[in-house]
Write an enzyme that holds these catalytic residues in place. Sequence first.
Site, PDB file in Angstrom:
ATOM      1  NE  ARG A   1       5.417  -1.331  -2.351  1.00 16.23           N
ATOM      2  CZ  ARG A   1       4.811  -1.233  -1.177  1.00 16.23           C
ATOM      3  NH1 ARG A   1       3.817  -0.401  -1.009  1.00 16.23           N
ATOM      4  NH2 ARG A   1       5.224  -1.970  -0.154  1.00 16.23           N
TER       5      ARG A   1
ATOM      6  CB  CYS B   1      -0.873   0.030   1.245  1.00 19.24           C
ATOM      7  SG  CYS B   1      -1.941  -1.399   1.391  1.00 19.24           S
ATOM      8  CB  THR B   2       1.499   4.096  -1.748  1.00 19.54           C
ATOM      9  OG1 THR B   2       2.352   3.085  -2.301  1.00 19.54           O
ATOM     10  CG2 THR B   2       2.282   5.402  -1.607  1.00 19.54           C
TER      11      THR B   2
ATOM     12  CG  ASN C   1       3.222  -1.818   3.121  1.00 21.18           C
ATOM     13  OD1 ASN C   1       3.182  -1.640   1.911  1.00 21.18           O
ATOM     14  ND2 ASN C   1       2.132  -1.840   3.862  1.00 21.18           N
TER      15      ASN C   1
END
Lengths: 254, 122
Positions: free
Chosen positions: A192, A1-2, A179
Site C-alpha cells: 500500500r 492501516c495507512t 505496516n
Amino acid sequence: CTSIIAQDKDGHLTHARNLDFGLFLGWDPVAHEWQISQKLRKIIINVNWIKNGKLLFKSNNFAGYVGIYNGLKPGAFSLTANERYQLEGGYYGMLKWAFGLEADGKWMSWLARETFELKNSYLDAKEHLMNTPMLSPVYFILGGVNKNEGCIITRSLNGTALLTELADAKNGWYLLQTNYDQDQQDLYLDDRDTPGDRCMDKLTQKNAGFQGVFNVLSSRTNLNKLTTYTVLMSVETARFETILQSCPGECYPW
Amino acid sequence: HVELPAPYTDHCILDDKTNLYDPSKQFDIQWFDINLDLPPSERWKQVAGAYKVQIKELIGVLIELISPIFPNAVDWADDVFGEMALKLPQPYRDEIMSISQVTGIPLGQITMYNIFYEIFTV
C-alpha cells in the site's frame, strides 16, 4: 492501516490515518465485507479527555476500548499507531509480562494514552515513545505543530529500531507509513506504500490539507475492505475529524 | 510492486478530478467526554451503557469465529483473561472492570478486547 503526515508549502501539518482491521476474521458473503470491520464501524466514537475541568486531548476510540490508537493534543502533538508484525511480537511480550520478566513493559495503546496524559510537547512525546519499554512492536507516527515536526518511530519491545524524520523524508514533504519498516520492501501482495506514494505525488504539496489527504486515503488500495474510518488531525488548529469509511463493491480485501 | 488485477487495480481518485471529502460527515461520529478527574470506575459508564449491545455483537462474532477451531475458547478467555485483568496496571484495570459491569460482558472477554493489539501482532 495507512498513516500520513503531510506538510504544505507554509509548513502547516496534516496528520491522518486509515484504520484497517479485521483480516481473516469472518467474511460476510452477502454484504461482501469482513464481519469484524463491519461491527467495528458501529462502535467508533470521538472522545474529549478532560482533566481539571479542561480539555487535555482528543482521540477516537472503539467503544469499550480504553487505550488510544489516534489522538491529538492541541498545540503539542498528534499520534497514530500502526501495527508492526514481528516474530518477537505481542505474544512474546505478554508472556514475559505474565511471568514477571517485563513487569515495567507498557501495553501499546496505554503507552500512547499515557503520553497524551503526561507529555506536553512534540519532543517530550517523541522521547517517551522512543524509549519506554513495551510489550509489542508498533509504528508510532508522531506529528507536531511546527514545520518539519513529524516522524515515524519504528518500535521494538526494548527500543527504537528505526527513526524516520519528516525533514529527511524521501518525498520531501510527507511521511507515509503502512505496516512495513521504512527501510524494507512491502510484501508484494500487500503493498500500500506504492499506490499511496503515487497518489500523494499526484496531490502535490500545495494541496496538502484535510481535503487532499482524505482523497488519497479514499483511494484504492489504501482504502480497502478492512478500512473502518479515516481520521484527520491538525495540531495547530485542534481540528479532529473522524469520517466513517468502507469500500463497497470491487475493492481489494486488504 | 505487483499491480493488482482489474477491477482491483490501484486507483487514485485524484485522477478522476473528484472530491470525496465532505466535512459534514464527521458529525456521524458521536463525541463523548471522558473525565480523568473522576475515579476510573466512573469514567466510561456513559459510553459503555450507550454501546453495550454493539460491543456484545462484536465480541459475539469473534467468539463465533474462534469456537469451531477452539471449542472451549469462551471459557478459556473468561478464565485466563479474567485472571489477567486483576494484574493489569491502574487506572486501566478499574476502567475495564467497570465496562464489564455496565455492559454485562464477562471481564475476561472485555480484557481480551482491550489487549487485542498485543494478541494480533503475531
